[in-house]
Design a protein around this motif. Structure first.
Motif, short mmCIF file in Angstrom:
data_model
loop_
_atom_site.label_atom_id
_atom_site.label_comp_id
_atom_site.label_asym_id
_atom_site.label_seq_id
_atom_site.Cartn_x
_atom_site.Cartn_y
_atom_site.Cartn_z
N LYS A 143 39.62 34.00 -12.60
CA LYS A 143 38.58 34.49 -11.72
C LYS A 143 39.19 34.76 -10.35
O LYS A 143 40.24 34.18 -10.06
CB LYS A 143 37.44 33.49 -11.63
N HIS A 173 37.64 27.45 -15.33
CA HIS A 173 38.23 26.13 -15.60
C HIS A 173 37.18 25.04 -15.77
O HIS A 173 37.45 23.99 -16.33
CB HIS A 173 39.29 25.76 -14.56
N TYR A 174 35.91 25.32 -15.35
CA TYR A 174 34.86 24.32 -15.59
C TYR A 174 34.64 24.08 -17.08
O TYR A 174 34.28 22.99 -17.49
CB TYR A 174 33.56 24.72 -14.87
N LYS A 177 36.72 21.26 -18.57
CA LYS A 177 36.54 19.87 -18.14
C LYS A 177 35.99 19.05 -19.31
O LYS A 177 35.12 19.50 -20.04
CB LYS A 177 35.59 19.80 -16.93
N GLU A 211 31.27 19.60 -2.89
CA GLU A 211 32.68 19.37 -2.57
C GLU A 211 32.79 18.85 -1.15
O GLU A 211 32.03 19.27 -0.27
CB GLU A 211 33.47 20.67 -2.67
N ARG A 218 41.64 28.96 3.19
CA ARG A 218 41.25 30.04 2.26
C ARG A 218 40.22 31.00 2.87
O ARG A 218 39.59 31.78 2.17
CB ARG A 218 40.65 29.46 0.99
N ASP A 230 31.87 32.70 -5.57
CA ASP A 230 32.97 31.77 -5.83
C ASP A 230 32.58 30.68 -6.85
O ASP A 230 33.41 30.26 -7.64
CB ASP A 230 33.39 31.11 -4.51
N HIS A 235 31.08 29.11 -12.37
CA HIS A 235 31.04 27.70 -12.80
C HIS A 235 29.61 27.19 -13.02
O HIS A 235 29.32 26.60 -14.07
CB HIS A 235 31.72 26.81 -11.76
N LYS A 326 30.51 23.47 0.24
CA LYS A 326 31.75 22.90 0.79
C LYS A 326 31.38 21.97 1.94
O LYS A 326 30.28 22.09 2.51
CB LYS A 326 32.63 24.02 1.37
N ARG A 331 32.26 14.29 -3.11
CA ARG A 331 32.63 15.21 -4.18
C ARG A 331 31.95 14.75 -5.46
O ARG A 331 32.28 13.70 -6.00
CB ARG A 331 34.14 15.21 -4.37
N GLN A 363 32.52 14.91 -12.52
CA GLN A 363 33.55 14.33 -11.67
C GLN A 363 32.90 13.74 -10.44
O GLN A 363 31.87 14.27 -10.02
CB GLN A 363 34.59 15.39 -11.27
C1 BG6 Z 1 37.36 27.24 -7.75
C2 BG6 Z 1 36.78 27.75 -6.46
O1 BG6 Z 1 37.10 28.14 -8.79
O2 BG6 Z 1 36.79 25.98 -8.05
C3 BG6 Z 1 37.03 26.77 -5.34
O3 BG6 Z 1 37.38 29.01 -6.14
C4 BG6 Z 1 36.52 25.38 -5.71
O4 BG6 Z 1 36.39 27.21 -4.14
C5 BG6 Z 1 37.06 24.98 -7.08
O5 BG6 Z 1 36.94 24.48 -4.74
C6 BG6 Z 1 36.40 23.68 -7.54
O6 BG6 Z 1 37.06 23.21 -8.70
P1 BG6 Z 1 37.08 21.66 -9.05
O7 BG6 Z 1 37.74 21.61 -10.38
O8 BG6 Z 1 37.89 20.99 -7.97
O9 BG6 Z 1 35.66 21.19 -9.06
#
Ligand code: BG6
Length: 478
Positions: A143, A173-174, A177, A211, A218, A230, A235, A326, A331, A363
């Motif tokens: 992405k 990547h979510y 997990k 987060e 960035r 984003d 996600h 953010k 987190r 998480q």
């Molecule tokens: C990314 C975003 O895809 O996922 C980031 O671009 C974000 O902004 C990140 O911080 C969060 O991933 P994780 O695995 O740390 O929850």
């Protein structure tokens, strides 16, 4: 279980993602015995270094980002032996013949495009013209997959010129997990939940991805994107799909993705007053969003909270509240299913409201807990209390929980195995943009100004009101 031997070429092999995630992840799979000895990883990028220089760079990356495994010096040396590097000019012809000579044709070939989407077309075209990839090869793309429907369609078309859909692995990547997959195991591996998983029993669902990190360095990327592009379009949308989809007939790539697609298509357009956008202010010793973005007039959101509805029989009338941001207090990524109140209580002495709540934590402290109501111990009569049935995986599974691969490692191994279940299909990505585009266009047309929030908080006040107005409240972020 080891995968088949492979050659994995990482375009953008010297970049941030490769050094932070991809290579340390592959090293962990190497340590666990999953990566066969005769497999190779080939870094390809613009930097004019050789394989020896690349090995030094990756050794440092593993030392910095590799976690506990970094102390395995002997194994690191063996792993580094599996690494090669070729300087490649994605837009020109430099390096391509060398790459073609290096990549073997009798093993699985995978190509990771860890580069901006502007280069996808050039890479796909040259992999084809230099005959480096063939019908069995796989490509992995990161992405952001476009920034709206039109650009995503264009990317899909570009890739489709040289690769079939079953060769394209779009990473979110979510989906890699551990708990996200557990969500499917819980829903479809138990008799207990599925009968209740609908608007007869569920009051509402919350999805929180908070987060503590801010936008930091960035800013330039983030300011053109914002939380909607984003995080939400990909996600959060994927989490929503897994929680809301109908049971697929089998746990296969297309069966699962067909069901997710139906959820996205059934999402109702969101009313503007059901969305709250936020932007963090400066803290005592932290910069504001606008300072990070180096744009004093930025209207980009670093926080978003929204209420959505899915128009189908299962979910009609059940709100899905989603929020992400953010610079928040903790987190936490968590999905919460709040069940309806009991219709009638038989316990006269008890006047409290009791609800079953299932929360699934992605998480930290991956696990689940189910809030159930029991009798308060002691002689005080039939008074009820709510207690959690806690299933924190680390506690329940002991050592086994420690060997859980991180999202990237798992997904890369799935690419080598040829399993697309946890990757997004082209039509899914397009449907997600189709839903988010009008929302973003609405903000642009109205010059919508995000509400400010304090860093280290749980977002702007209006995000609280969004849910309070409905007589509900967000789960505490802790
Ligand atoms: C990314 C975003 O895809 O996922 C980031 O671009 C974000 O902004 C990140 O911080 C969060 O991933 P994780 O695995 O740390 O929850």
């Amino acid at each position: 279980i080891p995968v088949e031997p492979f050659d994995l070429v990482i375009f953008g092999g010297t970049g941030d993602l490769a050094r932070r995630k991809i290579l340390p992840g592959l090293f962990r799979r190497f340590l666990s015995g999953q990566m066969p000895e005769d497999s190779r990883i080939i870094g390809a990028a613009r930097s004019d270094i050789d394989s020896a220089g690349y090995r030094v760079m990756i050794k440092e990356a593993i030392a910095e980002f590799g976690g506990e495994e970094k102390s395995e010096t002997k194994a690191i040396a063996k792993f580094l032996d599996r690494l090669e590097y070729v300087p490649v000019d994605a837009r020109g012809e430099g390096g391509w013949s060398e790459l073609a000579a290096l990549v073997r044709s009798d093993v699985i070939r995978a190509f990771y495009f860890s580069v901006g989407p502007g280069l996808f077309g050039d890479l796909a075209e040259r992999l084809h013209s230099y005959k480096i990839a063939d019908r069995d090869s796989r490509i992995v793309v990161e992405k952001p997959f476009g920034r709206d429907l039109a650009s995503a369609q264009e990317l899909n078309e570009t890739l489709a010129e040289h690769f079939k859909e079953d060769q394209i692995y779009r990473i979110d990547h979510y989906l890699g997990k551990e708990t996200v997959q557990n969500l499917m195991a819980v829903r479809f591996g138990n008799v207990l939940f599925e009968p209740l998983w609908n608007n007869h029993y569920v009051d509402h669902i919350q999805i929180t991805v908070a987060e503590t990190v801010d936008v930091g360095g960035r800013g330039a990327y983030y300011d053109k994107s914002g939380a909607m592009r984003d995080m939400v379009q990909n996600h959060l949308m994927q989490l929503l799909c897994l929680i809301a989809m109908e049971p697929p007939s089998q746990f296969g790539a297309d069966a699962v993705r067909d069901e997710k697609l139906k959820v996205i298509r059934a999402l109702e357009p969101v009313e503007p007053h059901h969305i709250v956008r936020g932007q963090y202010e400066a803290g005592e010793d932290s910069k504001s969003y606008r300072e990070h973005a180096e744009n004093p007039r930025s209207f980009t959101e670093s926080f978003i909270a929204m209420k959505c509805h899915i128009s189908n029989w299962r979910w009609a009338g059940v709100p899905f509240y989603m929020r992400t941001g953010k610079a928040m207090s903790e987190r936490v990524s968590e999905i919460t299913v709040v069940f309806k109140d009991l219709g009638h209580s038989i316990f006269e002495e008890d006047d409290k409201r009791h609800r079953n709540i299932l929360s699934i934590r992605l998480q930290p402290n991956e696990g689940m807990d189910l809030q159930v109501t029991i009798k308060e111990p002691g002689p005080g009569g039939m008074r009820l209390i709510d207690v959690p049935l806690d299933m924190t995986f680390a506690e329940a599974l002991g050592d086994e929980a420690e060997d859980v691969p991180d999202a990237y490692e798992r997904l890369i191994m799935d690419v080598i195995r040829g399993n697309q279940t946890l990757f997004m299909r082209g039509d899914e990505v397009e449907a997600a943009w189709k839903w988010t585009d009008p929302i973003i266009q609405g903000w642009e047309a109205r010059n919508d100004v995000p509400k400010t929030y304090e860093p280290g908080s749980s977002g702007p006040e209006d995000a609280m009101l969004l849910i309070h107005r409905d007589g509900r409240k967000w789960r505490e972020i802790k």
